[in-house]
Enzyme design. Structure first.
Site, mmCIF file in Angstrom:
data_model
loop_
_atom_site.group_PDB
_atom_site.id
_atom_site.type_symbol
_atom_site.label_atom_id
_atom_site.label_comp_id
_atom_site.label_asym_id
_atom_site.label_seq_id
_atom_site.Cartn_x
_atom_site.Cartn_y
_atom_site.Cartn_z
ATOM 1 N N GLN A 45 0.879 -1.232 0.075
ATOM 2 C CA GLN A 45 -0.035 0.250 0.159
ATOM 3 C C GLN A 45 0.803 1.096 0.063
ATOM 4 O OE1 GLN A 45 -3.302 0.915 -0.189
ATOM 5 N NE2 GLN A 45 -3.407 -1.414 -0.714
ATOM 6 N N CYS A 46 2.012 1.165 0.771
ATOM 7 C CA CYS A 46 2.879 2.393 0.796
ATOM 8 C C CYS A 46 3.531 2.590 -0.562
ATOM 9 C CB CYS A 46 3.772 2.281 1.676
ATOM 10 S SG CYS A 46 3.023 2.199 3.563
ATOM 11 N N THR A 47 4.024 1.526 -1.120
ATOM 12 C CA THR A 47 4.508 1.802 -2.438
ATOM 13 C C THR A 47 3.465 2.267 -3.503
ATOM 14 O OG1 THR A 47 6.128 -0.184 -2.123
ATOM 15 C CG2 THR A 47 5.712 0.519 -4.415
#
Length: 149
Positions: A45-47
């Site tokens: 999700q962060c990527t």
């Protein structure tokens, strides 16, 4: 106490991925800024969120917006994350969680994970929007919607 819409962001310093000290008043209060807090470099999700901001970066620049990502990862992790995904914006290291505390970013998933919250600041450093969602790409979409409404 958490910062909310209408609040002015207090001055702060943090380490940039380069290791240099970032002083908030070098940008905040001078231009529109998106500060997004995310849990961890190089996770799905962060990527997706970082790449979403990257892929729409030209639109943000055209709107006069500076983007700053913040996580508790160290500068080495941030350098690798920036290099791997060609991120064109600042990442700040908040290893002591002082910025999370300053902004009042809540934890997610029963307090097990650092929260994912995005703040849109106007040219005066006043928060115009706070968006909290575990879904990274929603943050990018919400910021574009708010900036172009």
């Amino acid at each position: 106490m958490a910062l909310k819409t209408g609040d002015t962001v207090p001055k702060f310093t943090a380490k940039e991925a380069s290791g240099a000290i970032f002083e908030s008043d070098s940008v905040i209060g001078k231009k529109t800024v998106i500060i997004y807090f995310y849990p961890k470099d190089d996770t799905p999700q962060c990527t997706a969120q970082a790449c979403g901001f990257r892929d729409n970066y030209a639109e943000f620049v055209d709107l006069g917006v500076e983007i700053i990502g913040v996580s508790s990862d160290d500068v080495n992790s941030h350098q690798e994350f920036i290099r791997k995904y060609n991120l064109p914006f600042l990442l700040l290291s908040d290893s002591d969680k002082a910025l999370r505390k300053l902004f009042g970013v809540p934890s997610a998933f029963l307090g097990l994970l650092p929260g994912r919250v995005t703040y849109l600041l106007d040219k005066n450093g006043v928060i115009q929007m706070v968006f909290d969602s575990v879904l990274g790409m929603k943050h990018v979409k919400k910021m574009i919607e708010k900036l172009t409404e």
